[in-house]
Design a protein around this motif. Sequence first.
Motif, mmCIF file in Angstrom:
data_model
loop_
_atom_site.group_PDB
_atom_site.id
_atom_site.type_symbol
_atom_site.label_atom_id
_atom_site.label_comp_id
_atom_site.label_asym_id
_atom_site.label_seq_id
_atom_site.Cartn_x
_atom_site.Cartn_y
_atom_site.Cartn_z
ATOM 1 N N ASN A 47 4.228 10.167 16.615
ATOM 2 C CA ASN A 47 4.663 11.098 15.578
ATOM 3 C C ASN A 47 4.803 10.413 14.212
ATOM 4 O O ASN A 47 5.862 10.434 13.592
ATOM 5 N N PRO A 48 3.712 9.823 13.699
ATOM 6 C CA PRO A 48 3.806 9.099 12.425
ATOM 7 C C PRO A 48 3.813 10.040 11.223
ATOM 8 O O PRO A 48 3.337 11.173 11.293
ATOM 9 N N ALA A 49 4.336 9.531 10.099
ATOM 10 C CA ALA A 49 4.318 10.303 8.865
ATOM 11 C C ALA A 49 2.966 10.233 8.188
ATOM 12 O O ALA A 49 2.585 11.145 7.452
ATOM 13 N N PRO A 89 0.349 21.543 16.969
ATOM 14 C CA PRO A 89 0.555 21.681 15.518
ATOM 15 C C PRO A 89 1.896 21.170 15.016
ATOM 16 O O PRO A 89 1.975 20.559 13.958
ATOM 17 N N ARG A 90 2.974 21.410 15.764
ATOM 18 C CA ARG A 90 4.279 20.969 15.289
ATOM 19 C C ARG A 90 4.354 19.443 15.173
ATOM 20 O O ARG A 90 5.052 18.908 14.315
ATOM 21 N N LEU A 91 3.614 18.728 16.017
ATOM 22 C CA LEU A 91 3.632 17.268 15.974
ATOM 23 C C LEU A 91 2.832 16.723 14.803
ATOM 24 O O LEU A 91 3.202 15.709 14.213
ATOM 25 N N SER A 92 1.741 17.371 14.483
ATOM 26 C CA SER A 92 0.855 16.844 13.441
ATOM 27 C C SER A 92 1.063 17.465 12.065
ATOM 28 O O SER A 92 0.467 17.030 11.090
ATOM 29 N N ALA A 93 1.943 18.455 11.980
ATOM 30 C CA ALA A 93 2.080 19.232 10.746
ATOM 31 C C ALA A 93 2.430 18.371 9.539
ATOM 32 O O ALA A 93 1.975 18.642 8.424
ATOM 33 N N LEU A 120 0.386 -0.968 13.649
ATOM 34 C CA LEU A 120 1.481 -0.028 13.803
ATOM 35 C C LEU A 120 2.664 -0.433 12.934
ATOM 36 O O LEU A 120 3.160 -1.557 13.032
ATOM 37 N N ILE A 121 3.106 0.476 12.090
ATOM 38 C CA ILE A 121 4.320 0.284 11.302
ATOM 39 C C ILE A 121 5.358 1.239 11.859
ATOM 40 O O ILE A 121 5.212 2.468 11.759
ATOM 41 N N GLY A 167 0.799 -1.219 0.000
ATOM 42 C CA GLY A 167 0.000 0.000 0.000
ATOM 43 C C GLY A 167 0.833 1.270 0.000
ATOM 44 O O GLY A 167 2.047 1.258 -0.234
ATOM 45 N N SER A 168 0.189 2.378 0.303
ATOM 46 C CA SER A 168 0.848 3.685 0.319
ATOM 47 C C SER A 168 2.006 3.783 1.305
ATOM 48 O O SER A 168 2.982 4.489 1.031
ATOM 49 N N PRO A 169 1.950 3.121 2.478
ATOM 50 C CA PRO A 169 3.030 3.263 3.464
ATOM 51 C C PRO A 169 4.373 2.651 3.065
ATOM 52 O O PRO A 169 5.328 2.745 3.828
ATOM 53 N N ARG A 170 4.464 2.018 1.902
ATOM 54 C CA ARG A 170 5.730 1.387 1.508
ATOM 55 C C ARG A 170 6.890 2.373 1.528
ATOM 56 O O ARG A 170 8.038 1.994 1.765
ATOM 57 N N SER A 171 6.610 3.634 1.290
ATOM 58 C CA SER A 171 7.675 4.641 1.222
ATOM 59 C C SER A 171 7.869 5.381 2.541
ATOM 60 O O SER A 171 8.692 6.304 2.615
ATOM 61 N N LYS A 172 7.120 4.983 3.577
ATOM 62 C CA LYS A 172 7.192 5.675 4.865
ATOM 63 C C LYS A 172 7.720 4.738 5.952
ATOM 64 O O LYS A 172 7.484 3.530 5.917
ATOM 65 N N SER A 173 8.403 5.296 6.932
ATOM 66 C CA SER A 173 8.972 4.476 8.004
ATOM 67 C C SER A 173 8.002 4.260 9.154
ATOM 68 O O SER A 173 7.988 3.192 9.765
ATOM 69 N N ASN A 174 7.191 5.267 9.469
ATOM 70 C CA ASN A 174 6.317 5.200 10.642
ATOM 71 C C ASN A 174 4.899 5.581 10.247
ATOM 72 O O ASN A 174 4.633 6.728 9.863
ATOM 73 N N VAL A 175 3.999 4.602 10.341
ATOM 74 C CA VAL A 175 2.628 4.769 9.860
ATOM 75 C C VAL A 175 1.663 4.108 10.841
ATOM 76 O O VAL A 175 1.950 3.043 11.387
#
Length: 407
Positions: A326-328, A357-361, A215-216, A194-202
């Motif tokens: 703090n997921p991407a 906001p800084r955490l979810s931006a 949890l990824i 799926g889409s998370p293949r390019s992300k480390s934390n999802v």
Amino acid sequence: MSKKANYKKRILKQLYFGGIFSCADLSDKINISIPVTTKILNELVAEGFVLENGFAPSKGGRRPVTYSIRADVMYIVSVAMDQFVTRLAIMDMHNQFVVATQQVELPLHDNEEALPVLIETINDFIRHSGIAKERIVGIGIGMPGFVDVTKGINYSFLPSNNKRITTQISEAVGLPVFIDNDSSLIALAELRFGSPRSKSNVMVVNISWGVGLGLILNNELFRGDNGFAGEFSHIPIFQNNKLCSCGKRGCLETETSLLVVIEKAKEGLRAGRLSSLKLEALEHYEEAVEALVAAASKGDPFTVELFSEAGYNIGKGVAILIHILNPAMIVLSGRGSAAGKVWEAPIQQAVNEHCIPRLSANTSIQISRLGYEAELIGAASLVMENFDKEGKGAKEPVPQAGLAMRN
């Protein structure tokens, strides 16, 4: 298993998950020298397991030959369970369904016969598929509840008299069996395809009869110490005094699950709310979800309101998790994701209101492109995750009559 046989399995596993690779790519991924990888690839091509796909795009210099796994060399039985319905599929090495998916009603709550019925259903499904067991590499099963992957036990459903569920099914069917929690397998499908293949934390939110979480973390599926991580439904977030299915009060599930949406829809219609929904369409859970999704997709105000309310409450729970992890990306998957973008705005609104906001931006919210098939794909992926592991029930596949993998 000989060293060569293990190398072959590792290459086939990489090709299943990755699609197309050059010899150098495979050598790097499985940490085997290029000469050895080349020799094994040539054998797999000769044996009919692997196809040559021509040359890779030029990056300067000689273009490498690329390889892929043949779709029909072996198959996987994939089983996706929830509290009410079980779906069965047989998938090839390209995650294509090779026979019609079967759906059976199999209630799990307080059902002492659930496991014997499941075994009989799997046996019948394979028998009627026309696919020889010798060509099936294993059975992957996703199921709700507290699933101990190591012990092969579900502490919530499928009572097994303290005997491994995996062992009982494997002995009855004659194939390796692997089980995991449904939300974990949905996350595994998203991680691999799926889409998370390019992300480390999802975070992968499974919207269904409950609201599960996969949890990824650091590009790997995180199950927790005992495999029970992700019980998102049971965060005690509300002061509503509503009893949850877990026996506690005020859990996230009590305001967000599809069961809650269905019940609120019924209450609203009985109270005279105007809607294109019909009360009789909400009597059975499966049909009710389809009716709600169809109404929302047509912009029915009452239905959109119901999904928006549930989505906002899911977003409150997501906001808590963003502060911790703090997921991407947050992926909305599972049965309820069929409602599509109607979820995004209310969840984002809750995140905006309740997150620093800084955490979810930099956290994006996306609807899964795998949707309701994610659990079936995840169950198949679970089998292939264990394909090259000793002592995990992996078997030597036979791709076609008279063609076996040589050691």
